[in-house]
Design a protein around this motif. Sequence first.
Motif, mmCIF file in Angstrom:
data_model
loop_
_atom_site.group_PDB
_atom_site.id
_atom_site.type_symbol
_atom_site.label_atom_id
_atom_site.label_comp_id
_atom_site.label_asym_id
_atom_site.label_seq_id
_atom_site.Cartn_x
_atom_site.Cartn_y
_atom_site.Cartn_z
ATOM 1 N N THR A 130 18.710 66.595 7.795
ATOM 2 C CA THR A 130 19.152 65.902 9.208
ATOM 3 C C THR A 130 20.558 65.130 9.132
ATOM 4 N N GLU A 131 20.965 64.805 10.166
ATOM 5 C CA GLU A 131 22.133 63.853 10.306
ATOM 6 C C GLU A 131 21.630 62.552 9.524
ATOM 7 N N GLU A 132 20.664 62.280 10.093
ATOM 8 C CA GLU A 132 20.010 60.748 9.392
ATOM 9 C C GLU A 132 20.143 60.722 7.758
ATOM 10 N N ASP A 133 19.755 61.923 7.342
ATOM 11 C CA ASP A 133 19.646 62.408 5.995
ATOM 12 C C ASP A 133 20.833 62.113 5.290
ATOM 13 N N TRP A 134 22.038 62.717 5.727
ATOM 14 C CA TRP A 134 23.291 62.597 5.355
ATOM 15 C C TRP A 134 23.706 60.844 5.517
ATOM 16 N N SER A 135 23.164 60.164 6.514
ATOM 17 C CA SER A 135 23.616 58.815 6.430
ATOM 18 C C SER A 135 22.918 58.017 5.527
ATOM 19 N N LYS A 136 21.943 58.538 5.478
ATOM 20 C CA LYS A 136 20.924 57.868 4.149
ATOM 21 C C LYS A 136 21.610 57.925 2.498
ATOM 22 N N ILE A 137 22.259 59.045 2.310
ATOM 23 C CA ILE A 137 22.966 58.995 0.789
ATOM 24 C C ILE A 137 24.305 58.539 0.896
ATOM 25 N N SER A 138 24.967 58.023 2.121
ATOM 26 C CA SER A 138 26.216 57.511 2.265
ATOM 27 C C SER A 138 26.430 56.347 1.321
ATOM 28 N N VAL A 139 25.323 55.475 1.125
ATOM 29 C CA VAL A 139 25.515 54.303 0.318
ATOM 30 C C VAL A 139 25.605 54.854 -1.105
ATOM 31 N N LEU A 140 25.252 56.041 -1.605
ATOM 32 C CA LEU A 140 25.313 56.389 -3.057
ATOM 33 C C LEU A 140 26.744 56.378 -3.404
ATOM 34 N N SER A 141 27.680 56.722 -2.559
ATOM 35 C CA SER A 141 29.139 57.006 -2.975
ATOM 36 C C SER A 141 29.774 55.923 -2.351
ATOM 37 N N ASP A 142 29.693 55.276 -1.165
ATOM 38 C CA ASP A 142 30.371 54.398 -0.497
ATOM 39 C C ASP A 142 29.835 53.037 -0.706
ATOM 40 N N ASP A 143 30.603 51.933 -0.490
ATOM 41 C CA ASP A 143 30.000 50.496 -0.468
ATOM 42 C C ASP A 143 29.642 50.246 -1.812
ATOM 43 N N LYS A 144 28.250 50.330 -1.925
ATOM 44 C CA LYS A 144 27.506 49.979 -3.157
ATOM 45 C C LYS A 144 27.758 50.858 -4.433
ATOM 46 N N ARG A 145 28.135 52.003 -4.279
ATOM 47 C CA ARG A 145 28.431 53.160 -5.130
ATOM 48 C C ARG A 145 27.173 53.231 -6.144
ATOM 49 N N LEU A 146 26.088 53.348 -5.514
ATOM 50 C CA LEU A 146 24.867 53.517 -6.303
ATOM 51 C C LEU A 146 24.754 54.524 -7.392
ATOM 52 N N TRP A 147 25.343 55.778 -7.127
ATOM 53 C CA TRP A 147 25.065 56.816 -8.089
ATOM 54 C C TRP A 147 26.265 56.483 -9.314
ATOM 55 N N TYR A 148 27.350 55.776 -9.085
ATOM 56 C CA TYR A 148 28.166 55.353 -9.978
ATOM 57 C C TYR A 148 27.465 54.471 -11.025
ATOM 58 N N ILE A 149 26.998 53.498 -10.381
ATOM 59 C CA ILE A 149 26.485 52.182 -11.339
ATOM 60 C C ILE A 149 25.069 52.498 -11.778
ATOM 61 N N VAL A 150 23.913 52.839 -10.930
ATOM 62 C CA VAL A 150 22.763 53.251 -11.449
ATOM 63 C C VAL A 150 22.721 54.304 -12.404
#
Length: 325
Positions: free
Chosen positions: A270-290
Amino acid sequence: MNKIYFIVIMLMLLIGCNRIKNSSDTYIVKHDNMAYDFTFAELAVDYLESGDSTILYKIAESKAAKHILNHAVRFGYNVPKSSELALVKHLLTPIDKTKKKLKQLKANIQYARENIAKNNIAGTESAKYLPDISDKERTIYFTFGYDIGVAYENNCSLNLIHSCFKDKKAEMIYYTIHESHHAGFIAVKNNRMVSLNIETHREMLHLIEYLTHLEGMAVYTAYEARERGEALNDDNDYITLQTVDKLEEYTREYFEIYNYFKSNPDADITEEDWSKISVLSDDKRLWYIVGAKMAKDIDKAFGRDSLVALINRDPHEFFVTYNKL
């Protein structure tokens, strides 16, 4: 007399041709299976100094221009994508604006030649975290104005006028290590990249696993070089990796998102799902750091050979190995 004159003229032409050829050759510095290609950047200098718009056509014919156009098309960047020339004109015009970057461009070309290309630091450092890819040639293209650094198939590029490099030239070293690892990672997988056609949670999980493995390994690959250069505090990813409380918080948040998609693999996106993963690459860059934390933990627990061997396998195995900890 005419014969002698003819010979002199021919010799001058040959010398001129050789001079031009050698000048062109100096655009590329080669080390074994790693090449550093300055063609785009050097021609950009010529254009900005002369104002000769025909040089834009030469830049558009470069392999670097094709590289960044392919990347823009593959990942849907908001730039002209109709042709290499359209993209080059977008990046380098109007000249009144782009010429302000000329001084930085020239200084960074010189720095990159002396501190990156000459000693092949990107090839040497990235090789420590890659399986043997001596049979696969990689090229780093030095460009003007496109992102900060990108990888497409087994090549990558670095934007020499990015603001990150204005006051901290050494950042170019660490970013070329990062991007050259991407190129090697993708080369190991025979240039197969993860699909962006996402319809289910299962497919989203695969995307998350692939990009976490890709980005996490690249961030971790530059860690040792940054540590030697006392540059761990010059980039937010590495500051977070050294901050225990924040790293634990980011790891919890990352795996909440990861487990959300893992728990219901057949659900439609869903569109909400795409919003949910945005933090992984933007802002906190979770998939880079984790991702880098996961790579570091695997390296310490199981050894470098085990960590590197995972690149030959499905990205899911990166997570399986981490969970053994």
